[in-house]
Design an enzyme around this catalytic site. Structure first.
Site, PDB file in Angstrom:
ATOM      1  CG  ASP A  15      -1.868   1.066   1.263  1.00 48.98           C
ATOM      2  OD1 ASP A  15      -2.511   1.293   0.052  1.00 48.98           O
ATOM      3  OD2 ASP A  15      -2.739   1.328   2.073  1.00 48.98           O
ATOM      4  CG  HIS A  39      -0.564   1.905  -9.113  1.00 49.83           C
ATOM      5  ND1 HIS A  39      -1.107   1.566  -7.823  1.00 49.83           N
ATOM      6  CD2 HIS A  39      -1.896   2.845  -9.632  1.00 49.83           C
ATOM      7  CE1 HIS A  39      -2.030   2.405  -7.394  1.00 49.83           C
ATOM      8  NE2 HIS A  39      -2.561   2.918  -8.504  1.00 49.83           N
ATOM      9  CG  LEU A  41       9.451 -16.815  -3.540  1.00 52.55           C
ATOM     10  CD1 LEU A  41       9.284 -16.968  -2.164  1.00 52.55           C
ATOM     11  CD2 LEU A  41       9.817 -15.495  -3.979  1.00 52.55           C
TER      12      LEU A  41
HETATM   13  C1  IPE Z   1      -5.401  -2.845  -0.219  1.00 52.56           C
HETATM   14  O1  IPE Z   1      -5.026  -1.284  -0.391  1.00 52.56           O
HETATM   15  C2  IPE Z   1      -5.462  -3.287  -1.442  1.00 52.56           C
HETATM   16  C3  IPE Z   1      -3.863  -3.391  -2.114  1.00 52.56           C
HETATM   17  C4  IPE Z   1      -2.857  -3.121  -1.713  1.00 52.56           C
HETATM   18  C5  IPE Z   1      -3.918  -4.263  -3.549  1.00 52.56           C
HETATM   19  P1  IPE Z   1      -6.144  -0.458  -0.337  1.00 52.56           P
HETATM   20  O2  IPE Z   1      -5.311   0.791  -0.426  1.00 52.56           O
HETATM   21  O3  IPE Z   1      -7.173  -0.899  -1.501  1.00 52.56           O
HETATM   22  O4  IPE Z   1      -7.137  -0.578   1.315  1.00 52.56           O
HETATM   23  P2  IPE Z   1      -7.923   0.512   1.774  1.00 52.56           P
HETATM   24  O5  IPE Z   1      -8.904   0.771   0.890  1.00 52.56           O
HETATM   25  O6  IPE Z   1      -6.987   1.668   2.117  1.00 52.56           O
HETATM   26  O7  IPE Z   1      -8.291  -0.334   2.948  1.00 52.56           O
HETATM   27  C1  IPE Z   2      -1.953   0.160  -3.131  1.00 47.83           C
HETATM   28  O1  IPE Z   2      -1.799   1.461  -3.345  1.00 47.83           O
HETATM   29  C2  IPE Z   2      -1.827  -0.381  -4.492  1.00 47.83           C
HETATM   30  C3  IPE Z   2      -3.363  -0.779  -4.965  1.00 47.83           C
HETATM   31  C4  IPE Z   2      -4.393  -0.715  -4.523  1.00 47.83           C
HETATM   32  C5  IPE Z   2      -3.129  -1.684  -6.237  1.00 47.83           C
HETATM   33  P1  IPE Z   2      -2.761   2.370  -3.071  1.00 47.83           P
HETATM   34  O2  IPE Z   2      -3.182   2.918  -4.589  1.00 47.83           O
HETATM   35  O3  IPE Z   2      -3.965   2.163  -2.372  1.00 47.83           O
HETATM   36  O4  IPE Z   2      -2.200   3.846  -2.647  1.00 47.83           O
HETATM   37  P2  IPE Z   2      -2.633   4.619  -1.653  1.00 47.83           P
HETATM   38  O5  IPE Z   2      -3.080   3.724  -0.366  1.00 47.83           O
HETATM   39  O6  IPE Z   2      -3.636   5.506  -2.276  1.00 47.83           O
HETATM   40  O7  IPE Z   2      -1.549   5.634  -1.256  1.00 47.83           O
HETATM   41 MG    MG Z   3      -4.195   2.524  -0.232  1.00 49.36          MG
END
Ligand code: IPE
Ligand code: IPE
Ligand code: MG
Length: 860
Positions: free
Chosen positions: A628, A645, A739
C-alpha cells in the site's frame, strides 16, 4: 528375556503353522515316503551289490532293493523337507520383513524357522525309518533315523537359503529337485559304478548316505560321516540365516537392490531427479513396502506419471511403517511410534535422515513441497491405533478412522501437482472422488482380511452391520462361508460399487486423468467381483483373477503413459537431471511445456546489502504483503497515481529477490482487491495492465529465477488476456521450488470464503459430502489455493493499520508488522527488517509459550 521368549514362542507357533498349512508337503510326507520305500523294496531286484563303504572302511554286500530303498529315503526326505522349508520361507518373507521393520527381533524369527525345520526333520526321519522297519530290520534304526534326518536338515537349510536369494518359486523348486537328484543318484553304486570316488565326498548328502548304509548293515558308529552330514546341515543353515538377515535388513537390502536396479527403475529415478544412491535406496525401501502391501496398492503408484512415483512410494511407505508398528501388538508400540515421530520431526528440520524410509519422505517433503500440517493428526491416529484398535459402532466412525489413516499427508498435494501438470484444476469434488475410491479400497481390504482380523479379536467393519446380518466373530474365525456371511459380503459389495460409481465422475471431469482413474476403479471392481463370487476370506493380499487384473492394469498403464509422456518436464523437480524433450502433443488440450532451464540466482541488492544471518529456523514459511501507498508516493511527487503503481513494480521485484535470498518459501502479494473496483476505471485498468506485465514470464525477469507463480482471486471481471498470462506463467513455472509467489488479483477474503462455502454447500446438497465430514482442513480445500500454507508474517506498508480483506482464513494466526514506508520506497532490506522483528516475537498459538511455561515449571 521374557519378551524374547514370548517372541520366539509366537514366531515358532507361526513357523509350525506355516508348515502344517502346506498340505501338499504333508501329503507327500505321509503317502510318498511309504510308496517310495515300499516300491523300492518290492519292485527292485534283490541281487546283492558289493561295493566299498568308506564309512565302515570295508567292502560290504547289500541287497539291491535295500540299497535303492535307502537312497530313495534320503532323496525323498531331502526333497520333501527342502520343498517345505523353501515354500514356508518364501510365503512368510513379506510378513517377516514387516515384522523386522516393526522391530520384531530377527533372531527369534530365524531361530523359530530352524526349530520348525528340526521338528520336521525329526518327524519325517522317524516316520521313514518306521516304514523301512516294516520291510526289514536295520542293524541300527536310531542311526538310520539320524542319517536320514541329517540329509533332510541339509536340504531344509538350503530351502531357507534359496527362498531368501531367489525371486521365482519355480526356480527355487527346480534347484532343490536338480541338486538332490544329482547329489543322491551319483552316490548310488547301482546307478554309478564309480560311486566310491573320493570326489563324491563333497556332495551334501554324502555323510548321510554313508551313515544310512552303515546303520543298515553294521554295528559300526560312523562318527566322522555323521559329523560331516551335520556340518553340511550347519553350513546351509548358516548361509540361510545370512541370506535371511540380508533380505530383512532394509538398508543393506535396499542398497543391494539399488545396485541392481532394473533399467526401467533407473529411468523412474532419473526422471524424478533422484540421483543420490542413498536416497534411491530409501525410495526403494518404500517401494518394496508398497509392493508388499498388496497389488492394488502398488497399482496406484504404477498409474501416476513416472516422475511422481517416488513421491507416492515415500508417502505410502512411511504410512506402512507406522501401520506395521501400530499393528505389531508389542507392548511398547506407542513408545516406538512416539520415537519415530520425534525422529521424523528432527529429520524434517535437518532435511535428511539416517533411516531409509524417513530419508525418502524428508526428501519428498522438500522436493515436492508436501504440506506437513496433516502429519500430527495422522501420527495421533496411528498412536491411538497402537494403544487400542477402536471398534466401529457406525459408518461415520469407520470413515473418520480410515480417512485419518489412508488419506495421509500429501494426497492433496499430489492432486495439485497432477492438476498443475495437466492444466486442470482439481477441486474439492475431485478430492471427494479420491476419498470415495479410498473408502471402497478399505472396504475391500476389510472384507478380505475378515478372517485374519477376527482371529486377532477385531473386525474392520462397523459392528452393527455384522449384527444386522447375524454374523459373529466366532463364525468369521473359522473362515467358512455361511449364508449370513455371504449376504453380508453381497450387501457390502453393493455399497462399495456405489462408492466407486460416485468416484467415477472424476474421469469425466478430467479426460487427461481418465485412463488412470478408470483403471483404478476397474481393479477395485474386479476385487469386489471375486469376493462376491465366494472367494475365501482368508486375508491374503493377492488379488484373484491375476490374468484379468494384469490385463486391466497394463492396458490402463499404456493408455495413461501416452498422456504422461508429454508432461514429464513439468512434473520433474527442477534439480533433476535434464529431461528429454517431450514428443509432439497428441491432443491440443494440454499445452506443450517448455524444457526446464536451470534458474538464475536472484539479482543482488543495488547497495550490496546482504540478508541477515543467524535467523535459523525463525525464517517465516509464508510472508504476505499488502503493498500500500502507491497513490500517496505519486501524490508526494506531484505525479499521477498511475506513476505510483508503476514505481511499485520495482519494489516488488526487489522484495522477491530478498525473499529468495533469505529462503522464504512462500510470498503472497496483494495486487488488486475486490474492493479496488470502486476506483476510477482508468486506474483499475492501469493496475491490471501492470499486473499482466509483471506476471508475464516472457517479459518479467523474475521468472528466470527459482520462482513459481500461483495466483489467487476471482477470475470474473478480469480481462481474458490477463487470465491467459497468469495461467500460462503458473504452468511454465510449475516445476520451480525456490519461492512460491502468489499474486492476489481481484482477491477478497470474504469473497474467497463465500465461494468456498457455496461450493461446499453444493457438494453436501448433491450428497457427495456428509455435513459431519466438514472440518477446517476440508474447508480449506475449497479455498482458491487449497495448499497455500498459513501466513506467518503479514506486512502492510503505507502506514495504515488494517487488513483490508486480505487472507482472513490463512492469516488467522499471522504476526502483523505495519511499516510507515510507502510501497514504492520499500526494498528487500525493509522485508528483512520485518522478518527480524518477526523472529523476535513469541508465537503462542493459544498455548502458554516458552516463557510462561518456564515460569510455571519454576513455580512448581
Ligand atoms: C489494499 O489497499 C489493497 C491492495 C494493496 C491491493 P487499499 O489501499 O485498497 O486498502 P484500503 O482501501 O485503504 O483499506
Ligand atoms: C496500493 O496502493 C496499490 C493498490 C491498491 C493496487 P494505493 O493505490 O492504495 O495507494 P494509496 O493507499 O492510495 O497511497
Ligand atoms: Mg491504499
Amino acid at each position: 528375556m521374557t519378551r524374547l521368549r514370548l517372541c520366539l514362542a509366537t514366531a515358532l507357533r507361526y513357523a509350525v503353522l506355516e508348515q502344517v498349512r502346506n498340505r501338499l508337503a504333508l501329503a507327500l510326507a505321509v503317502f510318498f515316503v511309504p510308496v517310495w520305500v515300499g516300491l523300492a523294496h518290492t519292485a527292485m531286484p534283490t541281487a546283492p551289490v558289493r561295493f566299498f563303504l568308506r564309512a565302515a572302511d570295508q567292502d560290504v554286500t547289500v541287497a539291491g532293493n535295500v540299497l535303492t530303498q535307502l537312497s530313495g529315503a534320503v532323496h525323498a526326505l531331502a526333497l520333501i523337507v527342502g520343498f517345505m522349508m523353501f515354500l514356508a520361507a518364501r510365503r512368510s518373507a513379506a510378513f517377516d520383513h514387516r515384522l523386522v521393520t516393526a522391530g520384531y527381533p530377527r533372531a527369534c524369527l530365524v531361530l523359530a524357522k530352524y526349530l520348525a525345520l528340526l521338528l520336521a526333520c525329526l518327524l519325517v526321519a522317524g516316520y521313514a525309518t518306521a516304514w523301512i522297519c516294516v520291510f526289514w530290520r536295520p542293524e541300527q534304526p536310531a542311526l538310520l533315523a539320524a542319517a536320514l534326518g541329517a540329509g533332510a536338515l541339509t536340504y531344509g537349510g538350503a530351502g531357507i537359503m534359496l527362498a531368501a536369494l531367489l525371486r521365482s518359486e519355480l526356480a527355487g523348486m527346480f534347484l532343490v529337485i536338480m541338486a538332490s537328484f544329482v547329489d543322491v543318484s551319483l552316490q548310488n553304486p547301482i546307478a554309478n559304478a564309480g560311486a566310491d570316488s573320493p570326489v563324491l565326498r563333497w556332495l551334501p548328502t554324502y555323510g548321510a548316505m554313508q551313515s544310512a548304509v552303515v546303520a543298515a548293515d553294521t554295528h559300526h558308529l560312523p562318527w566322522a560321516h555323521l559329523g560331516l552330514a551335520l556340518l553340511w546341515a550347519l553350513t546351509t543353515a548358516a548361509v540361510g540365516t545370512a541370506a535371511f538377515t540380508l533380505h530383512t535388513r532394509s538398508r543393506l537390502g535396499a542398497l543391494r537392490r539399488t545396485w541392481r536396479l532394473p533399467p526401467l527403475r533407473h529411468r523412474v529415478y532419473r526422471r524424478a531427479g533422484v540421483d543420490d544412491p542413498e536416497l534411491r535406496a530409501g525410495y526403494e525401501t518404500c517401494r518394496r513396502l508398497v509392493r508388499r502391501s498388496g497389488q492394488t496398492d502398488y497399482a496406484v503408484t504404477q498409474l501416476v506419471p513416472t516422475p511422481l512415483r517416488p513421491l507416492l512410494w515415500a508417502m505410502y511407505g512411511h504410512g506402512r511403517v507406522l501401520d506395521d508398528l501400530s499393528d505389531s501388538g508389542r507392548a511398547d508400540a506407542t513408545e516406538r511410534i512416539d520415537a519415530w515421530v520425534r525422529a521424523m520431526e528432527e529429520d524434517l528440520a535437518r532435511g535428511t535422515s539416517t533411516d531409509p524410509v524417513r530419508r525418502a519422505l524428508t526428501h519428498a517433503v522438500t522436493t515436492w513441497d508436501l504440506p506437513t500440517e496433516q502429519l500430527p493428526a495422522s501420527f495421533a491416529t496411528y498412536r491411538q491405533d497402537a494403544a487400542e484398535r477402536p471398534d466401529f459402532t457406525s459408518w461415520e466412525q469407520w470413515h473418520a478412522y480410515w480417512h485419518a489413516l489412508s488419506f495421509p499427508v500429501g494426497v492433496t498435494r499430489l492432486a495439485t501437482l497432477l492438476g498443475e501438470a495437466t492444466g486442470t484444476r482439481l477441486g474439492p469434488r475431485d478430492a471427494e472422488a479420491l476419498r470415495r475410491w479410498t473408502d471402497a479400497f478399505n472396504l475391500v481390504d476389510a472384507l478380505r482380511d475378515l478372517r485374519q482380523d477376527a482371529r486377532l479379536g477385531r473386525v474392520a467393519l462397523p459392528l452393527p452391520v455384522l449384527a444386522a446380518h447375524g454374523v459373529h466373530l466366532a463364525d468369521l474365525r473359522t473362515g467358512r462361508r455361511t449364508p449370513q456371511l455371504d449376504a453380508l459380503v453381497r450387501e457390502l459389495a453393493v455399497t462399495a460399487h456405489g462408492w466407486l460409481d460416485d468416484a467415477a465422475g472424476l474421469a469425466d471431469r478430467h479426460p487427461v486423468l481418465a485412463a488412470s482413474w478408470r483403471t483404478l476403479i476397474r481393479l477395485q471392481r474386479l476385487q469386489l467381483r471375486a469376493l462376491e463370487r465366494g472367494r475365501p476370506l482368508s486375508g491374503g493380499r493377492r488379488c484373484a483373477g491375476s490374468f484379468r487384473r494384469a490385463l486391466v492394469l497394463h492396458t490402463g498403464r499404456l493408455r495413461a503413459a501416452r498422456y504422461w509422456r508429454r508432461l514429464g518436464p513439468v512434473l520433474a523437480p527442477a534439480q533433476g537431471a535434464p529431461v528429454p524433450a517431450p514428443p509432439p502433443p497428441v491432443a491440443p488440450a494440454v499445452p506443450r511445456p517448455r524444457p526446464a532451464e536451470p534458474p538464475l540466482p536472484p539479482r543482488p541488492h543495488a547497495g550490496g546489502a546482504r540478508p541477515p544471518a543467524g535467523l535459523g529456523d525463525r525464517v517465516p514459511r509464508h510472508v504476505a504483503i499488502i503493498m500500500d501507498g502507491n497513490g500517496r508516493w505519486a501524490a508526494e511527487r506531484g505525479l499521477p497515481r498511475s506513476r505510483g503503481h508503476g514505481a511499485g513494480q520495482a519494489a516488488l521485484r526487489d522484495v522477491v529477490y530478498g525473499a529468495l535470498e533469505l529462503g522464504i518459501p512462500h510470498l503472497t502479494l496483494y495486487g488488486l482487491s475486490t474492493e479496488n473496483w470502486k476506483r476510477p476505471a482508468a486506474e483499475v485498468e492501469e493496475i491490471l495492465r501492470l499486473l499482466g506485465e509483471g506476471a508475464d514470464a516472457d517479459r518479467e525477469e523474475v521468472f528466470a529465477r527459482d520462482v513459481r507463480l500461483w495466483w489467487s482471486g476471482l477470475p470474473e471481471g478480469l480481462p481474458a488476456g490477463l487470465l491467459d498470462v497468469l495461467e500460462s506463467t503458473v504452468r511454465r513455472t510449475g516445476h520451480r521450488r525456490g519461492l512460491t509467489l502468489t499474486l492476489c488479483v481481484n482477491y477478497g477474503g470474504r469473497a474467497e470464503i463465500t465461494a468456498a462455502a457455496r461450493e461446499l454447500a453444493r457438494d453436501v446438497a448433491d450428497g457427495g459430502l456428509r455435513p459431519s465430514a466438514v472440518t477446517a482442513p476440508l474447508f480449506a480445500r475449497y479455498l482458491h489455493q487449497p495448499t497455500l500454507p498459513d501466513v506467518d508474517l503479514l506486512i502492510r506498508t503505507g502506514g495504515d493499520h488494517r487488513l483490508s480483506n486480505f487472507l482472513p482464513w490463512q492469516a488467522a494466526y499471522a504476526e502483523l508488522v505495519f511499516l510507515d514506508t510507502l510501497w514504492p520506497d520499500l526494498d528487500r532490506t525493509g522485508l528483512w527488517r520485518a522478518v527480524e522483528t518477526y523472529a523476535r516475537r513469541e508465537r503462542r498459538f493459544g498455548g502458554l509459550g516458552e516463557a510462561a511455561a518456564q515460569g510455571r515449571i519454576e513455580s512448581t
